[in-house]
Design a protein around this motif. Sequence first.
Motif, PDB file in Angstrom:
ATOM      1  N   ARG A 108     -22.114  33.349  51.826  1.00 40.48           N
ATOM      2  CA  ARG A 108     -22.438  31.848  50.487  1.00 40.48           C
ATOM      3  C   ARG A 108     -21.824  31.120  51.142  1.00 40.48           C
ATOM      4  O   ARG A 108     -20.430  31.038  51.560  1.00 40.48           O
ATOM      5  CB  ARG A 108     -22.119  32.085  49.207  1.00 40.48           C
ATOM      6  CG  ARG A 108     -22.494  33.361  48.542  1.00 40.48           C
ATOM      7  CD  ARG A 108     -21.772  33.326  47.490  1.00 40.48           C
ATOM      8  NE  ARG A 108     -22.788  34.447  46.900  1.00 40.48           N
ATOM      9  CZ  ARG A 108     -23.262  34.142  45.300  1.00 40.48           C
ATOM     10  NH1 ARG A 108     -23.494  33.580  44.738  1.00 40.48           N
ATOM     11  NH2 ARG A 108     -24.212  35.608  44.903  1.00 40.48           N
ATOM     12  N   ILE A 109     -21.921  30.035  50.958  1.00 40.53           N
ATOM     13  CA  ILE A 109     -21.283  28.725  51.190  1.00 40.53           C
ATOM     14  C   ILE A 109     -21.585  26.862  50.626  1.00 40.53           C
ATOM     15  O   ILE A 109     -22.337  26.724  50.107  1.00 40.53           O
ATOM     16  CB  ILE A 109     -21.813  27.704  52.628  1.00 40.53           C
ATOM     17  CG1 ILE A 109     -22.004  28.627  54.482  1.00 40.53           C
ATOM     18  CG2 ILE A 109     -21.648  26.626  53.446  1.00 40.53           C
ATOM     19  CD1 ILE A 109     -22.835  28.818  54.949  1.00 40.53           C
ATOM     20  N   LEU A 110     -20.105  26.837  50.594  1.00 45.32           N
ATOM     21  CA  LEU A 110     -19.605  26.005  49.300  1.00 45.32           C
ATOM     22  C   LEU A 110     -20.056  24.545  49.448  1.00 45.32           C
ATOM     23  O   LEU A 110     -20.294  24.081  50.770  1.00 45.32           O
ATOM     24  CB  LEU A 110     -18.875  26.136  48.256  1.00 45.32           C
ATOM     25  CG  LEU A 110     -18.053  25.420  47.419  1.00 45.32           C
ATOM     26  CD1 LEU A 110     -18.478  25.481  46.004  1.00 45.32           C
ATOM     27  CD2 LEU A 110     -16.466  24.622  47.358  1.00 45.32           C
ATOM     28  N   LEU A 111     -21.052  23.707  48.482  1.00 46.70           N
ATOM     29  CA  LEU A 111     -21.137  22.473  48.988  1.00 46.70           C
ATOM     30  C   LEU A 111     -20.598  21.826  47.805  1.00 46.70           C
ATOM     31  O   LEU A 111     -20.135  21.222  46.670  1.00 46.70           O
ATOM     32  CB  LEU A 111     -22.912  22.392  48.934  1.00 46.70           C
ATOM     33  CG  LEU A 111     -23.529  23.258  49.037  1.00 46.70           C
ATOM     34  CD1 LEU A 111     -24.865  23.079  49.039  1.00 46.70           C
ATOM     35  CD2 LEU A 111     -23.416  22.999  51.173  1.00 46.70           C
ATOM     36  N   GLU A 112     -19.095  20.738  48.062  1.00 49.10           N
ATOM     37  CA  GLU A 112     -18.424  20.313  47.918  1.00 49.10           C
ATOM     38  C   GLU A 112     -19.112  18.545  48.187  1.00 49.10           C
ATOM     39  O   GLU A 112     -19.528  17.911  48.975  1.00 49.10           O
ATOM     40  CB  GLU A 112     -17.054  20.404  48.485  1.00 49.10           C
ATOM     41  CG  GLU A 112     -16.646  21.156  48.794  1.00 49.10           C
ATOM     42  CD  GLU A 112     -15.282  21.906  49.415  1.00 49.10           C
ATOM     43  OE1 GLU A 112     -14.982  21.329  50.849  1.00 49.10           O
ATOM     44  OE2 GLU A 112     -14.699  22.780  49.333  1.00 49.10           O
ATOM     45  N   ASN A 113     -18.607  17.783  46.760  1.00 48.11           N
ATOM     46  CA  ASN A 113     -19.303  16.389  46.427  1.00 48.11           C
ATOM     47  C   ASN A 113     -20.601  15.829  46.716  1.00 48.11           C
ATOM     48  O   ASN A 113     -20.664  14.915  46.711  1.00 48.11           O
ATOM     49  CB  ASN A 113     -18.669  15.796  47.549  1.00 48.11           C
ATOM     50  CG  ASN A 113     -17.072  15.809  47.367  1.00 48.11           C
ATOM     51  OD1 ASN A 113     -16.675  15.773  46.057  1.00 48.11           O
ATOM     52  ND2 ASN A 113     -15.727  16.203  48.266  1.00 48.11           N
ATOM     53  N   PRO A 142     -24.812  21.139  59.618  1.00 47.37           N
ATOM     54  CA  PRO A 142     -24.499  21.923  60.861  1.00 47.37           C
ATOM     55  C   PRO A 142     -23.506  22.737  60.115  1.00 47.37           C
ATOM     56  O   PRO A 142     -22.197  22.961  59.575  1.00 47.37           O
ATOM     57  CB  PRO A 142     -23.904  21.320  61.870  1.00 47.37           C
ATOM     58  CG  PRO A 142     -23.167  20.320  61.202  1.00 47.37           C
ATOM     59  CD  PRO A 142     -24.206  19.887  60.333  1.00 47.37           C
ATOM     60  N   ILE A 143     -24.026  24.158  60.120  1.00 50.70           N
ATOM     61  CA  ILE A 143     -23.068  25.221  60.128  1.00 50.70           C
ATOM     62  C   ILE A 143     -23.339  26.221  60.942  1.00 50.70           C
ATOM     63  O   ILE A 143     -23.902  27.042  62.494  1.00 50.70           O
ATOM     64  CB  ILE A 143     -24.295  26.423  59.084  1.00 50.70           C
ATOM     65  CG1 ILE A 143     -24.000  25.520  57.588  1.00 50.70           C
ATOM     66  CG2 ILE A 143     -23.982  27.737  58.154  1.00 50.70           C
ATOM     67  CD1 ILE A 143     -25.014  25.860  56.737  1.00 50.70           C
ATOM     68  N   ASN A 144     -22.408  27.070  60.802  1.00 51.65           N
ATOM     69  CA  ASN A 144     -21.554  27.938  62.617  1.00 51.65           C
ATOM     70  C   ASN A 144     -20.826  29.091  62.293  1.00 51.65           C
ATOM     71  O   ASN A 144     -20.983  29.105  60.349  1.00 51.65           O
ATOM     72  CB  ASN A 144     -20.681  27.560  63.637  1.00 51.65           C
ATOM     73  CG  ASN A 144     -19.775  26.829  62.805  1.00 51.65           C
ATOM     74  OD1 ASN A 144     -18.804  27.919  62.029  1.00 51.65           O
ATOM     75  ND2 ASN A 144     -19.261  25.602  63.363  1.00 51.65           N
ATOM     76  N   LYS A 153     -19.006  14.638  51.895  1.00 51.31           N
ATOM     77  CA  LYS A 153     -17.686  12.974  52.499  1.00 51.31           C
ATOM     78  C   LYS A 153     -18.223  13.071  53.936  1.00 51.31           C
ATOM     79  O   LYS A 153     -17.903  12.410  54.729  1.00 51.31           O
ATOM     80  CB  LYS A 153     -16.557  13.202  51.934  1.00 51.31           C
ATOM     81  CG  LYS A 153     -16.518  13.068  50.651  1.00 51.31           C
ATOM     82  CD  LYS A 153     -15.418  12.911  49.909  1.00 51.31           C
ATOM     83  CE  LYS A 153     -15.718  11.986  48.381  1.00 51.31           C
ATOM     84  NZ  LYS A 153     -13.953  12.365  47.979  1.00 51.31           N
ATOM     85  N   ASN A 154     -18.145  14.239  55.139  1.00 47.31           N
ATOM     86  CA  ASN A 154     -18.051  14.565  55.902  1.00 47.31           C
ATOM     87  C   ASN A 154     -18.940  14.944  56.497  1.00 47.31           C
ATOM     88  O   ASN A 154     -19.254  15.066  58.099  1.00 47.31           O
ATOM     89  CB  ASN A 154     -16.986  15.516  56.520  1.00 47.31           C
ATOM     90  CG  ASN A 154     -15.729  15.380  55.692  1.00 47.31           C
ATOM     91  OD1 ASN A 154     -15.066  14.532  56.029  1.00 47.31           O
ATOM     92  ND2 ASN A 154     -14.974  16.382  55.760  1.00 47.31           N
ATOM     93  N   LEU A 155     -20.221  14.532  56.033  1.00 49.74           N
ATOM     94  CA  LEU A 155     -22.037  14.887  56.495  1.00 49.74           C
ATOM     95  C   LEU A 155     -22.896  13.544  57.249  1.00 49.74           C
ATOM     96  O   LEU A 155     -22.352  12.586  56.015  1.00 49.74           O
ATOM     97  CB  LEU A 155     -22.312  15.449  56.332  1.00 49.74           C
ATOM     98  CG  LEU A 155     -21.634  17.192  56.042  1.00 49.74           C
ATOM     99  CD1 LEU A 155     -22.099  17.959  54.516  1.00 49.74           C
ATOM    100  CD2 LEU A 155     -21.497  18.066  57.530  1.00 49.74           C
ATOM    101  N   ARG A 156     -23.593  13.508  58.563  1.00 48.71           N
ATOM    102  CA  ARG A 156     -24.422  12.513  57.791  1.00 48.71           C
ATOM    103  C   ARG A 156     -25.472  12.629  56.798  1.00 48.71           C
ATOM    104  O   ARG A 156     -25.588  13.633  56.505  1.00 48.71           O
ATOM    105  CB  ARG A 156     -25.064  12.052  59.383  1.00 48.71           C
ATOM    106  CG  ARG A 156     -25.912  11.321  59.840  1.00 48.71           C
ATOM    107  CD  ARG A 156     -25.999  11.129  61.302  1.00 48.71           C
ATOM    108  NE  ARG A 156     -26.916  13.000  61.807  1.00 48.71           N
ATOM    109  CZ  ARG A 156     -26.389  13.641  62.329  1.00 48.71           C
ATOM    110  NH1 ARG A 156     -24.957  13.426  62.906  1.00 48.71           N
ATOM    111  NH2 ARG A 156     -27.553  14.439  62.616  1.00 48.71           N
ATOM    112  N   PHE A 157     -25.773  11.557  56.639  1.00 47.02           N
ATOM    113  CA  PHE A 157     -26.639  11.176  55.179  1.00 47.02           C
ATOM    114  C   PHE A 157     -27.693   9.981  55.658  1.00 47.02           C
ATOM    115  O   PHE A 157     -27.027   9.184  56.177  1.00 47.02           O
ATOM    116  CB  PHE A 157     -26.474  11.584  53.702  1.00 47.02           C
ATOM    117  CG  PHE A 157     -25.735  10.638  53.077  1.00 47.02           C
ATOM    118  CD1 PHE A 157     -26.204   9.932  52.432  1.00 47.02           C
ATOM    119  CD2 PHE A 157     -24.006  10.718  53.433  1.00 47.02           C
ATOM    120  CE1 PHE A 157     -24.777   8.852  51.992  1.00 47.02           C
ATOM    121  CE2 PHE A 157     -23.539   9.947  52.830  1.00 47.02           C
ATOM    122  CZ  PHE A 157     -23.696   8.888  52.341  1.00 47.02           C
ATOM    123  N   ILE A 158     -29.140   9.924  54.585  1.00 44.02           N
ATOM    124  CA  ILE A 158     -29.414   8.711  54.442  1.00 44.02           C
ATOM    125  C   ILE A 158     -28.957   8.809  52.591  1.00 44.02           C
ATOM    126  O   ILE A 158     -30.354   9.675  52.169  1.00 44.02           O
ATOM    127  CB  ILE A 158     -30.472   8.562  55.337  1.00 44.02           C
ATOM    128  CG1 ILE A 158     -31.153   7.592  55.033  1.00 44.02           C
ATOM    129  CG2 ILE A 158     -31.579   9.727  54.953  1.00 44.02           C
ATOM    130  CD1 ILE A 158     -31.891   7.037  56.048  1.00 44.02           C
TER     131      ILE A 158
END
Length: 303
Positions: A108-113, A142-144, A153-158
Amino acid sequence: MFQKRKCCNSILIISAALVLILVCLSYWFDWDDKAYYRWMDWHASDAQKESAIWLPDYRVDVQALQIQDVDKNVSGITYDYDNDTLWIITNQPQELIELNMTFAPVRRILLENFSDTEAVAYVGNNTFVIADERDFSIVVAPINAQTKALNRKNLRFITLKQGGSDNNGLEGLAFDAKAKVIYAVQERNPLKLISVTGLVEGTQGVAVGVPAHIDINDFNLDDLSGLHFDAKTGHLLLLSDEAKLLAEVNNDGHAVSYFDLEAGFNGLHEDIPQAEGVTLDAQGNLYIISEPNLFYRFTKTSP
């Protein structure tokens, strides 16, 4: 004369009753839909079927399976062809959950903000795009192997403010890896298919448009709840929860096949209650997820 008129009235009443019964039976058993799909199947050539996904050939082999350790709010699904896994997204809590091909969660990956995560699509190279419904945003994620959380807040978006209310925003995402095009669907008011280029690559001059060759209002869909692009055929799958329908649309913008989500079609014992996402895997198996936490898989039968 009186007896003759009485007899005619009785015939009219019986005829009207029979028509009403037939209409009700058609409604309950979907004879009109089944007849249409049968006609469509008969009138399509083998070449047409081979060049399409061809939804009438699919039969359910997993239905209404509750996803382990997920209680509610499943809202999207995608297939990761690099790792042969499935990913689902939930909006309360906001998480990405990776499933193996037997549908068991592996991480599981938590999605913040994020505000309202509704859809996810795999775009290759261990990267996903996520739809944040209420603010009409598409986020590149991106996920590793070490990723445990993603902070918007740290990701690219439109942000795509295309009209519609806050709770009728982006409901489905798909990606054409060859053309590098993201497709997104707006749920309703109005229904809309949107294309985005340049976002995944991170180039300047991201372009947002509406595909001119597809009129989203041509397919009798009451809403749009999910989306998938099939690289093999170049066709889009459009999912509608309210219409209980999955439509296959070719690259000329024409519907080539349909799939009814109601009991009695494609082996379903009961209606799919709230279809929220759709994807295909590398073998052509079809997956639909439904709120609160139900999983469906359909396999293609031999012609």
